[in-house]
Scaffold this active site. Structure first.
Site, PDB file in Angstrom:
ATOM      1  N   HIS A  72      49.112  51.905  46.713  1.00  0.00           N
ATOM      2  CA  HIS A  72      48.074  51.454  45.761  1.00  0.00           C
ATOM      3  C   HIS A  72      48.143  51.927  44.642  1.00  0.00           C
ATOM      4  O   HIS A  72      48.904  53.303  44.595  1.00  0.00           O
ATOM      5  CB  HIS A  72      46.719  51.655  45.187  1.00  0.00           C
ATOM      6  CG  HIS A  72      46.199  52.947  44.930  1.00  0.00           C
ATOM      7  ND1 HIS A  72      45.597  53.667  44.312  1.00  0.00           N
ATOM      8  CD2 HIS A  72      45.112  53.622  46.359  1.00  0.00           C
ATOM      9  CE1 HIS A  72      44.974  54.638  44.180  1.00  0.00           C
ATOM     10  NE2 HIS A  72      44.813  54.657  45.008  1.00  0.00           N
ATOM     11  N   ASP A  74      47.340  51.463  41.001  1.00  0.00           N
ATOM     12  CA  ASP A  74      46.651  51.394  40.526  1.00  0.00           C
ATOM     13  C   ASP A  74      46.143  52.382  40.269  1.00  0.00           C
ATOM     14  O   ASP A  74      46.595  53.716  41.258  1.00  0.00           O
ATOM     15  CB  ASP A  74      45.336  50.162  40.149  1.00  0.00           C
ATOM     16  CG  ASP A  74      44.732  50.121  41.507  1.00  0.00           C
ATOM     17  OD1 ASP A  74      44.655  50.496  42.907  1.00  0.00           O
ATOM     18  OD2 ASP A  74      43.026  50.077  41.184  1.00  0.00           O
ATOM     19  N   ASP A  99      46.286  60.258  43.051  1.00  0.00           N
ATOM     20  CA  ASP A  99      45.434  59.553  42.887  1.00  0.00           C
ATOM     21  C   ASP A  99      46.299  58.186  42.438  1.00  0.00           C
ATOM     22  O   ASP A  99      45.362  57.669  41.686  1.00  0.00           O
ATOM     23  CB  ASP A  99      44.044  59.451  43.228  1.00  0.00           C
ATOM     24  CG  ASP A  99      43.844  58.580  43.871  1.00  0.00           C
ATOM     25  OD1 ASP A  99      44.395  57.698  44.551  1.00  0.00           O
ATOM     26  OD2 ASP A  99      42.264  57.869  43.743  1.00  0.00           O
ATOM     27  N   GLU A 129      42.879  49.075  44.264  1.00  0.00           N
ATOM     28  CA  GLU A 129      41.704  49.301  44.931  1.00  0.00           C
ATOM     29  C   GLU A 129      40.620  50.688  44.380  1.00  0.00           C
ATOM     30  O   GLU A 129      39.623  50.296  45.216  1.00  0.00           O
ATOM     31  CB  GLU A 129      42.969  50.987  45.863  1.00  0.00           C
ATOM     32  CG  GLU A 129      42.122  51.950  46.668  1.00  0.00           C
ATOM     33  CD  GLU A 129      41.649  52.657  46.393  1.00  0.00           C
ATOM     34  OE1 GLU A 129      41.460  53.663  47.624  1.00  0.00           O
ATOM     35  OE2 GLU A 129      41.827  53.084  45.577  1.00  0.00           O
ATOM     36  N   GLU A 130      40.734  50.811  43.403  1.00  0.00           N
ATOM     37  CA  GLU A 130      39.841  51.718  42.887  1.00  0.00           C
ATOM     38  C   GLU A 130      38.066  51.382  41.993  1.00  0.00           C
ATOM     39  O   GLU A 130      37.980  51.641  40.963  1.00  0.00           O
ATOM     40  CB  GLU A 130      40.692  52.246  41.358  1.00  0.00           C
ATOM     41  CG  GLU A 130      41.555  53.220  41.444  1.00  0.00           C
ATOM     42  CD  GLU A 130      41.618  54.745  42.570  1.00  0.00           C
ATOM     43  OE1 GLU A 130      40.305  54.786  42.574  1.00  0.00           O
ATOM     44  OE2 GLU A 130      42.601  55.395  42.956  1.00  0.00           O
ATOM     45  N   GLU A 158      46.986  58.266  50.068  1.00  0.00           N
ATOM     46  CA  GLU A 158      46.308  58.631  49.818  1.00  0.00           C
ATOM     47  C   GLU A 158      46.292  60.509  49.814  1.00  0.00           C
ATOM     48  O   GLU A 158      47.043  61.228  50.959  1.00  0.00           O
ATOM     49  CB  GLU A 158      45.040  58.612  50.139  1.00  0.00           C
ATOM     50  CG  GLU A 158      44.395  57.144  50.482  1.00  0.00           C
ATOM     51  CD  GLU A 158      43.873  56.451  48.318  1.00  0.00           C
ATOM     52  OE1 GLU A 158      44.219  57.511  47.776  1.00  0.00           O
ATOM     53  OE2 GLU A 158      43.685  55.730  48.193  1.00  0.00           O
ATOM     54  N   HIS A 335      40.341  61.483  40.075  1.00  0.00           N
ATOM     55  CA  HIS A 335      40.105  60.574  38.610  1.00  0.00           C
ATOM     56  C   HIS A 335      39.281  61.756  37.428  1.00  0.00           C
ATOM     57  O   HIS A 335      38.886  61.611  36.919  1.00  0.00           O
ATOM     58  CB  HIS A 335      38.504  59.918  39.557  1.00  0.00           C
ATOM     59  CG  HIS A 335      38.815  59.365  40.957  1.00  0.00           C
ATOM     60  ND1 HIS A 335      38.181  58.319  40.666  1.00  0.00           N
ATOM     61  CD2 HIS A 335      40.280  58.537  41.264  1.00  0.00           C
ATOM     62  CE1 HIS A 335      38.863  57.554  41.786  1.00  0.00           C
ATOM     63  NE2 HIS A 335      39.544  57.761  42.154  1.00  0.00           N
TER      64      HIS A 335
END
Length: 359
Positions: A72, A74, A99, A129-130, A158, A335
């Site tokens: 992903h 994003d 990530d 995705e997030e 990932e 994150h």
């Protein structure tokens, strides 16, 4: 338009930094996807399709096996951690480094520099995705163009610390509501406190013993936890409603219905007036006995580990494509404000994947 001037032949660490410096918080990915599309369409050995802000690039070599490399584009919201910076220890800092723009950089490098792989390749770059599952770009592609995702095996890049992680946990989020009777707090005996009524739910959670389940030699640890509680009207009012939000992370030998049945059983006698499913995504079995998975493990080395968390390997599993997680970056840094990735690990993952696709 903000342009990165993407050169897919740059080393993967430099390419990661360029991707990180191009912000792409969920819902704002279009400019970055435009750049990726331009760069990928310049590669003559790939056929590129776009659906929304999702790209699928494929080789057409008529190899007996097709594998999918997916990631992903994003990130979570920026937390004062842009632009990227490289420290003297080779750590690249910034939002999305782990990530999962390091994984996306590895995908792009392989797409550009392995024109004749030993397997046909499908590269998937997707958005959202997030955030909520219904926005997930891979899910949109799977529903609209499932043929684009056809394959024998898939690798989701990932962050996994450069180790193979098999399958993933399922996740279920439910709202447990208890009710009471509103009254003035000076005359509390005339009402019934809905927050107090939630105590059996909290007691049950505090005493809950999560299951451990071994599947294909991997031990998955479950968890059932309150993640939010809401109730109250005003400082002088006995509340008549309380909601406890509970998240259940479960081993992939249970499907979504079995997970829900289990949660209902756990709280059956706790005075819950209403249970509402707020979010549900099934897990994915490891699939490590599949010949393609065996070959992948042999090529990249190391031991397989269970995936603690939900990832889009679940979507591939639902399509009948066995999948694993394998990418640079530490998932425990995802994150965070101090998110970072070891550039040596980016190089390592690229080299191992290149070996798998060319040897």
């Amino acid at each position: 338009m903000h342009s990165t001037g993407l050169d897919l032949r740059q080393d993967a660490a430099t390419l990661t930094a360029r991707l990180v410096d191009f912000p792409s918080e969920s819902g704002t990915e279009e400019p970055l996807v435009d750049e990726l599309e331009t760069a990928l369409r310049a590669l003559p050995h790939l056929t590129v399709d776009r659906y929304g802000n999702n790209l699928v690039a494929r080789t057409r070599l008529d190899r007996p096996e097709r594998v999918i490399l997916a990631g992903h584009v994003d990130t979570v919201p920026v937390a004062g951690n842009l632009p990227s910076r490289l420290d003297e220890d080779g750590q690249l800092w910034g939002c999305g480094t782990s990530d999962m723009k390091a994984g996306v950089a590895v995908q792009l490098r392989l797409a550009a520099t392995v024109p004749e792989p030993n397997r046909d390749l499908t590269f998937v770059f997707y958005d959202n995705e997030e955030v909520a599952a219904h926005l997930n770009g891979l899910g949109h592609v799977a529903r609209a163009h499932p043929d684009w995702l056809a394959g024998d095996f898939a690798v989701l890049l990932e962050p996994s610390n450069g180790q193979v992680e098999g399958g993933c946990q399922g996740t279920l989020r439910v709202l447990l509501r208890t009710t009471g009777q509103r009254a003035h707090s000076a005359r509390s005996w005339m009402g019934a406190n809905a927050i107090h009524a939630a105590r059996p739910v909290l007691d049950r959670l505090a005493g809950y013993q999560p299951r451990r389940r071994v599947i294909d030699g991997l031990e998955y640890r479950e968890g059932l936890n309150a993640v939010h509680i809401e109730g109250g009207v005003a400082g002088n009012v006995i509340p008549d409603l309380c909601t406890v939000t509970v998240n259940y992370r479960y081993a992939p030998d249970r499907d979504e219905q079995q997970a829900l049945d289990h949660v209902r059983e756990v709280f059956a006698d706790c005075g819950v007036e209403e249970m509402i499913v707020d979010d549900s995504s099934g897990g994915a079995l490891p699939g490590l006995s599949h010949p393609a998975a065996v070959a992948f493990l042999e090529a990249v080395g190391g031991e397989a580990h269970p995936k603690y968390g939900w990832t889009d390997v679940s979507r591939f599993s639902a399509l009948g494509v066995p999948a694993v997680n394998y990418g640079p970056g530490d998932p425990n840094l995802a994150h965070k404000r101090d998110e970072r990735v070891d550039t040596a690990l980016i190089t390592h993952c690229e080299e191992r994947l290149r070996h798998w696709l060319t040897s």
